[in-house]
Design a protein around this motif. Structure first.
Motif, PDB file in Angstrom:
ATOM      1  N   GLY A   1     -81.508 -21.616   7.282  1.00 40.57           N
ATOM      2  CA  GLY A   1     -82.457 -21.115   8.261  1.00 40.57           C
ATOM      3  C   GLY A   1     -82.770 -22.091   9.388  1.00 40.57           C
ATOM      4  O   GLY A   1     -83.545 -21.775  10.288  1.00 40.57           O
TER       5      GLY A   1
ATOM      6  N   VAL B   1     -85.292 -20.242  16.888  1.00 42.40           N
ATOM      7  CA  VAL B   1     -84.386 -20.779  15.861  1.00 42.40           C
ATOM      8  C   VAL B   1     -83.579 -21.978  16.374  1.00 42.40           C
ATOM      9  O   VAL B   1     -82.954 -22.681  15.585  1.00 42.40           O
ATOM     10  CB  VAL B   1     -83.424 -19.705  15.296  1.00 42.40           C
ATOM     11  CG1 VAL B   1     -84.189 -18.628  14.562  1.00 42.40           C
ATOM     12  CG2 VAL B   1     -82.539 -19.099  16.362  1.00 42.40           C
TER      13      VAL B   1
ATOM     14  N   GLY C   1     -80.809 -23.016  11.722  1.00 40.93           N
ATOM     15  CA  GLY C   1     -80.206 -22.584  12.994  1.00 40.93           C
ATOM     16  C   GLY C   1     -78.742 -22.951  13.170  1.00 40.93           C
ATOM     17  O   GLY C   1     -78.187 -22.793  14.264  1.00 40.93           O
ATOM     18  N   LYS C   2     -78.095 -23.407  12.102  1.00 36.72           N
ATOM     19  CA  LYS C   2     -76.707 -23.888  12.213  1.00 36.72           C
ATOM     20  C   LYS C   2     -75.755 -22.785  12.690  1.00 36.72           C
ATOM     21  O   LYS C   2     -74.960 -22.995  13.589  1.00 36.72           O
ATOM     22  CB  LYS C   2     -76.220 -24.427  10.845  1.00 36.72           C
ATOM     23  CG  LYS C   2     -77.069 -25.552  10.289  1.00 36.72           C
ATOM     24  CD  LYS C   2     -76.515 -26.078   8.978  1.00 36.72           C
ATOM     25  CE  LYS C   2     -76.516 -25.086   7.825  1.00 36.72           C
ATOM     26  NZ  LYS C   2     -77.859 -24.635   7.398  1.00 36.72           N
ATOM     27  N   THR C   3     -75.854 -21.613  12.047  1.00 33.58           N
ATOM     28  CA  THR C   3     -74.948 -20.522  12.425  1.00 33.58           C
ATOM     29  C   THR C   3     -75.168 -20.123  13.874  1.00 33.58           C
ATOM     30  O   THR C   3     -74.211 -19.914  14.629  1.00 33.58           O
ATOM     31  CB  THR C   3     -75.176 -19.298  11.505  1.00 33.58           C
ATOM     32  OG1 THR C   3     -75.015 -19.722  10.155  1.00 33.58           O
ATOM     33  CG2 THR C   3     -74.194 -18.180  11.801  1.00 33.58           C
ATOM     34  N   THR C   4     -76.418 -20.041  14.279  1.00 34.69           N
ATOM     35  CA  THR C   4     -76.733 -19.663  15.657  1.00 34.69           C
ATOM     36  C   THR C   4     -76.133 -20.681  16.634  1.00 34.69           C
ATOM     37  O   THR C   4     -75.537 -20.305  17.648  1.00 34.69           O
ATOM     38  CB  THR C   4     -78.258 -19.562  15.844  1.00 34.69           C
ATOM     39  OG1 THR C   4     -78.775 -18.689  14.840  1.00 34.69           O
ATOM     40  CG2 THR C   4     -78.628 -19.058  17.219  1.00 34.69           C
TER      41      THR C   4
HETATM   42  P1  ADP Z   1     -78.561 -21.402   9.182  1.00 33.60           P
HETATM   43  O1  ADP Z   1     -77.115 -21.146   9.509  1.00 33.60           O
HETATM   44  O2  ADP Z   1     -78.950 -22.837   9.350  1.00 33.60           O
HETATM   45  O3  ADP Z   1     -78.962 -20.858   7.854  1.00 33.60           O
HETATM   46  P2  ADP Z   1     -79.161 -19.294  11.111  1.00 33.60           P
HETATM   47  O4  ADP Z   1     -78.767 -19.642  12.498  1.00 33.60           O
HETATM   48  O5  ADP Z   1     -78.282 -18.367  10.340  1.00 33.60           O
HETATM   49  O6  ADP Z   1     -79.440 -20.643  10.293  1.00 33.60           O
HETATM   50  O7  ADP Z   1     -80.588 -18.616  11.134  1.00 33.60           O
HETATM   51  C1  ADP Z   1     -81.737 -19.215  11.677  1.00 33.60           C
HETATM   52  C2  ADP Z   1     -82.890 -18.244  11.549  1.00 33.60           C
HETATM   53  O8  ADP Z   1     -82.656 -17.112  12.387  1.00 33.60           O
HETATM   54  C3  ADP Z   1     -83.094 -17.694  10.146  1.00 33.60           C
HETATM   55  O9  ADP Z   1     -84.475 -17.592   9.926  1.00 33.60           O
HETATM   56  C4  ADP Z   1     -82.454 -16.335  10.197  1.00 33.60           C
HETATM   57  O10 ADP Z   1     -83.078 -15.448   9.307  1.00 33.60           O
HETATM   58  C5  ADP Z   1     -82.690 -15.915  11.643  1.00 33.60           C
HETATM   59  N1  ADP Z   1     -81.624 -15.042  12.170  1.00 33.60           N
HETATM   60  C6  ADP Z   1     -80.301 -15.323  12.193  1.00 33.60           C
HETATM   61  N2  ADP Z   1     -79.601 -14.341  12.793  1.00 33.60           N
HETATM   62  C7  ADP Z   1     -80.494 -13.397  13.149  1.00 33.60           C
HETATM   63  C8  ADP Z   1     -80.407 -12.126  13.815  1.00 33.60           C
HETATM   64  N3  ADP Z   1     -79.229 -11.645  14.225  1.00 33.60           N
HETATM   65  N4  ADP Z   1     -81.557 -11.428  14.012  1.00 33.60           N
HETATM   66  C9  ADP Z   1     -82.739 -11.923  13.609  1.00 33.60           C
HETATM   67  N5  ADP Z   1     -82.902 -13.103  12.991  1.00 33.60           N
HETATM   68  C10 ADP Z   1     -81.806 -13.836  12.756  1.00 33.60           C
END
Ligand code: ADP
Length: 257
Positions: free
Chosen positions: A37, A16, A39-42
């Motif tokens: 999706g 991600v 990866g911004k939150t991550t």
């Molecule tokens: P955004 O904030 O850009 O929407 P995220 O960082 O939330 O992106 O997510 C990136 C990808 O990782 C997405 O496909 C999401 O479903 C997946 N994802 C996020 N958190 C988790 C987690 N804790 N376990 C498994 N997959 C995750």
């Protein structure tokens, strides 16, 4: 201030974040743009040391943030004071009996004296129009007021860096306008994620774009990106549709939001 070098992250083998290199200096106002999706939150969670990158290095003010550093209580204490993060739908985290206690909570946790707690709570409650609500339970507030409260709960710490994850996603237009003005006035380092292209120029002045392939596809001035169709296509923010009209082929662009 913040430096990521060659950072990768994956969940259950699914990548991600890919080869993220990012430096943020004090006072910068960064907008992190990418489709859902991407990866911004991550990425924000890594910056806030809520998760450690699986590969690559994260350095904060010259200190390598790794497993052993996160066991150093003095470091964690000052880090948590200096860098705060507003989550998506933060109001689920409101749990104190009154708005006052909610605002005071993290200050008390960090051992501030009650006199200073009161000073800061009143200052931020006033700035966020929450004074008349201080004795109410947070759940009695309106949606917009709850959002303000969540942000005020972070700002009472007077952090150096504020991370906001899609802060406008659930806001009405009036509170969105209020937030935009606040971000402009705050005068601290901010990193704000959004998937809303039209809000980008309002939220900061440096743009970092995460592409569909989970790597940074653009880092620079906002206006330059917004004039570059190729880059927007690459980020998955724009879709090209071709259609024939008589003998001629036309291309249309649609925003992917
Ligand atoms: P955004 O904030 O850009 O929407 P995220 O960082 O939330 O992106 O997510 C990136 C990808 O990782 C997405 O496909 C999401 O479903 C997946 N994802 C996020 N958190 C988790 C987690 N804790 N376990 C498994 N997959 C995750």
């Amino acid at each position: 201030m913040i430096e990521l070098r060659g950072v990768y992250h994956s969940y259950d083998g699914e990548e991600v974040l890919r080869d993220i290199n990012l430096t943020v200096k004090e006072g910068e106002r960064v907008v992190l743009l990418g489709i859902n999706g991407s990866g911004k939150t991550t990425l924000l969670k890594i910056l806030n040391a809520l998760i450690l990158p699986q590969r690559g290095a994260y350095t904060y003010c010259g200190v390598r943030v790794d497993k052993s550093k996160l066991k150093d209580r003095d470091f964690v204490r000052s880090f948590r004071k200096e860098m705060v993060m507003l989550f998506q739908n933060p109001d689920v985290m409101l749990f104190n009996p009154t708005v006052y206690d909610e605002l005071a909570f993290s200050l008390r946790q960090l051992g501030f004296e009650e006199k200073q707690v009161e000073e800061r709570v009143l200052h931020w409650a006033d700035r966020f129009d929450l004074i008349e609500h201080l004795d109410k339970p947070p759940f009695k507030l309106s949606g917009g007021q709850k959002q303000k409260l969540c942000l005020a709960c972070l700002l009472v710490l007077e952090p150096k860096i504020l991370l906001l994850d899609e802060p406008t996603a659930n806001l009405d237009p009036r509170t969105t306008g209020w937030l935009i003005d606040l971000l402009y006035d705050l005068n601290i380092t901010t990193i704000v994620s959004t998937h809303n292209l039209s809000l980008v120029p309002e939220l900061g002045d440096r743009l970092v774009v995460l592409g569909e392939e989970h790597s940074i596809v653009y880092d620079g001035k906002i206006e330059t990106f917004l004039r570059d169709e190729e880059k927007m296509l690459k980020a998955g923010l724009l879709h090209k549709h071709r259609h024939k009209h008589g003998d001629r082929e036309h291309a249309h662009y649609h925003f992917h939001l």
